[in-house]
Write a protein that holds these residues in place. Structure first.
Motif: not given
Length: 257
Positions: A27-28, A149-150, A180-182, A195-196
């Motif tokens: 989820g990060e 995961t993206l 989702r983990t990005v 974004l981060g």
């Protein structure tokens, strides 16, 4: 979760990535910045199983990246759109879900395209769309897959400033509504901060990770966030790290907004 341990990639005599280690929690949203040639894309491709490391390893959800790929739990957005030219925008968007054996959710795909400003282009082929429009389709395709995961490699590079922000907002909204983990690579420090949750800073010669900066700005973040003093301070902090690791005073190349 993404785990990278002592990842090294060498191309002949070029050490593209030297002992990179990082972890991304479930989820990060982790962003990556650094100068051209510092191994950002090599890192992303290694995490995605598209590049075989010389040593070290990357794991996604505790498994090799190829396992996550096969299960449809790993999505990609590349610098170039990689759309199938014989498929319409809508067909391109639903294809990955069909390939993974999932319900294509065509109506939801139409809604996503409409949200991305492509409601009138669902039946258009890539040759009938601009480069920026094709890239938006590719981003929608990755989000529509629903992978846990993206991996995103400078996905907004071909977009104009307004569309770039709109797509960033869309990605953030989709991320907030999921677990989702990005892992997101960009050349833009302001974009990385907007974004981060954290920003990975890389340096070159050889490509390596030199810092990991927490982004303390509250969420949700909007365009107005970029006008705050806190935002400017975080951008300045990361630019300073970049300058220190370039060994010169040319950090102004990171002034993009």
């Amino acid at each position: 979760m993404i785990d990278v341990e002592e990842l090294t990639v060498r191309f002949d005599d070029v050490l593209a990535l030297d002992g990179a280690s990082l972890s991304v929690d479930d989820g990060e949203f982790l962003t990556v910045v650094g100068p051209s040639g510092c191994g950002k894309t090599t890192l992303l491709r290694s995490v995605g199983g598209l590049q075989t490391p010389t040593s070290g390893e990357a794991r996604v959800g505790g498994d090799p990246p190829e396992t996550a790929q096969s299960a449809g739990d790993l999505g990609f957005v590349f610098q170039s759109h990689t759309l199938f030219p014989w498929k319409t925008a809508l067909e391109n968007v639903v294809f990955l879900r069909e390939l993974a054996g999932r319900d294509p959710e065509r109506e939801r795909a139409r809604e996503r395209l409409d949200t991305a400003g492509l409601g009138d282009a669902v039946d258009a082929y890539p040759r009938e769309l601009s480069g920026g429009m094709c890239q938006r389709v590719a981003i929608v395709r990755a989000m529509h897959l629903g992978a846990s995961t993206l991996l995103m490699d400078e996905p907004f590079g071909e977009l104009d400033e307004l569309t770039r922000y709109d797509m960033a907002a869309s990605v953030l909204e989709s991320w907030r509504d999921s677990d989702r983990t990005v892992l997101f690579v960009t050349h833009s420090v302001p974009e990385a901060v907007l974004l981060g949750d954290q920003v990975i800073v890389m340096a070159d010669n050889p490509g390596r990770i030199v810092d990991r900066v927490d982004v303390s700005l509250p969420r949700p973040r909007e365009e107005s966030t970029m006008d705050t003093a806190g935002f400017a301070e975080q951008v300045a902090e990361i630019r300073q790290v970049l300058r220190q690791n370039r060994g010169d005073d040319e950090g102004a190349i990171y002034a993009e907004r």
